[in-house]
Design an enzyme around this catalytic site. Sequence first.
Site, PDB file in Angstrom:
ATOM      1  N   GLU A   1      43.768  27.336  45.994  1.00  0.00           N
ATOM      2  CA  GLU A   1      43.115  28.166  44.979  1.00  0.00           C
ATOM      3  C   GLU A   1      42.033  29.038  45.617  1.00  0.00           C
ATOM      4  OE1 GLU A   1      41.368  27.605  40.488  1.00  0.00           O
ATOM      5  OE2 GLU A   1      40.708  26.167  41.997  1.00  0.00           O
TER       6      GLU A   1
ATOM      7  N   LYS B   1      44.891  32.171  36.457  1.00  0.00           N
ATOM      8  CA  LYS B   1      44.522  30.937  35.757  1.00  0.00           C
ATOM      9  C   LYS B   1      44.213  31.275  34.306  1.00  0.00           C
ATOM     10  CE  LYS B   1      41.461  26.942  36.531  1.00  0.00           C
ATOM     11  NZ  LYS B   1      40.409  26.417  37.433  1.00  0.00           N
TER      12      LYS B   1
ATOM     13  N   CYS C   1      44.370  24.418  40.190  1.00  0.00           N
ATOM     14  CA  CYS C   1      43.363  23.418  39.840  1.00  0.00           C
ATOM     15  C   CYS C   1      43.770  22.603  38.614  1.00  0.00           C
ATOM     16  CB  CYS C   1      42.020  24.117  39.644  1.00  0.00           C
ATOM     17  SG  CYS C   1      40.590  23.015  39.641  1.00  0.00           S
TER      18      CYS C   1
END
Length: 377
Positions: free
Chosen positions: A42, A124, A159
């Site tokens: 990430e 995300k 994540c």
Amino acid sequence: MKHLPLITAEPGWFDLEASVQKTIHWINEAGKAGCKLVAFREVWIPGYPYWMWKINYQQSLPFLKAYRENSLPSDSDEMRRIRAAARENGIYVSMGYSEIDMATLHLAQVLIGPTGDILNHRRKIKPTHVEKLIFGDGAGDTFEPVVDTDIGRVGQLNCWENMNPFLKAYAASLGEQVHIAAWPIYPDKTTLNYPDPYTNVSDPNSDIVSPAYAIETCTYVLAPFQRLSQDGVAKNTPPGVEVETPERYNGHTRIYGPDGSLLARPPKDFEGLVYVNIDLDEAHLPKSLADFGGHYMRPDLIRLLVDTRRKELITHADTNGDVGSYSTLDRVGLSAPLTEPKPDIRPMKKMVPHSVPVEAGYSHGVAVGVNGAPNGK
């Protein structure tokens, strides 16, 4: 035998050019090793801003300004150089980066094909907790998790998206076979102080969430975490704040098989690529027991509604009077064929890859060999 690696390395903190050079270096290393896919974690570029969890607003301002200045525009020569490296090595690249789009940052991921084309661009869907102070939300057309490739159906999440049951259900419905669970940098459980939840340290994410994803979706899970050096700690610590030891942050990269078994766990201080051999046919028996994207679900009882349309702040009517449609991929310039980046005259910073004796066929870096039929459920 095809190889897929993931990277355990330190980024070029607050330095876009150093980050790009490191990215190209590791793509080249994976290419030399005959890998077919290489996975970065990430916001690999320009590093995960873990300082935001540790300092107050006034302390954060110099870090935030530098972070924004060194985030990666998708339509840039820096991105074209990375895409060109993927093409030169004939390799798939899964990369997380802080994407700056106009004036907003996003926790973005791309899957670059071996021709240098962008196969998937995602953001995300919801930044976690204090991440909301830095990053914006993803859009409807930037959360597709899985792409069909000639090495299998490859998925990506960032994540805590990897623990989101709705996103896992969607990925399972697409027949995902290889999953990149891209993680940031976390302190380990020795730093935990009540009432901070156990979920907010690295250990459960590397050793519970990642294998759970493998078990629930019957996929190979490549879970790269970030590495941190003492110099990296210093760069992320403001004056007057105690400088931590980096050991509490390192050693959490993992690879899991489609039954949740641990395939690779490099040493705590390891930096580089990690290699294991995987066989896509090994997913058949786990899938025969529990295919949540097929025979082991009841869509007549429970279904997931997915809306992949982009919603614009300003929406124009088209020539027929209908509402216009929009594409983030087009708007940020990633749908265009790769053009040659401008020549970079800056010298490449020398980086020496580490090598360690390993078991079960992995060495410096994270690489995975793939057997089996890419189109098998």
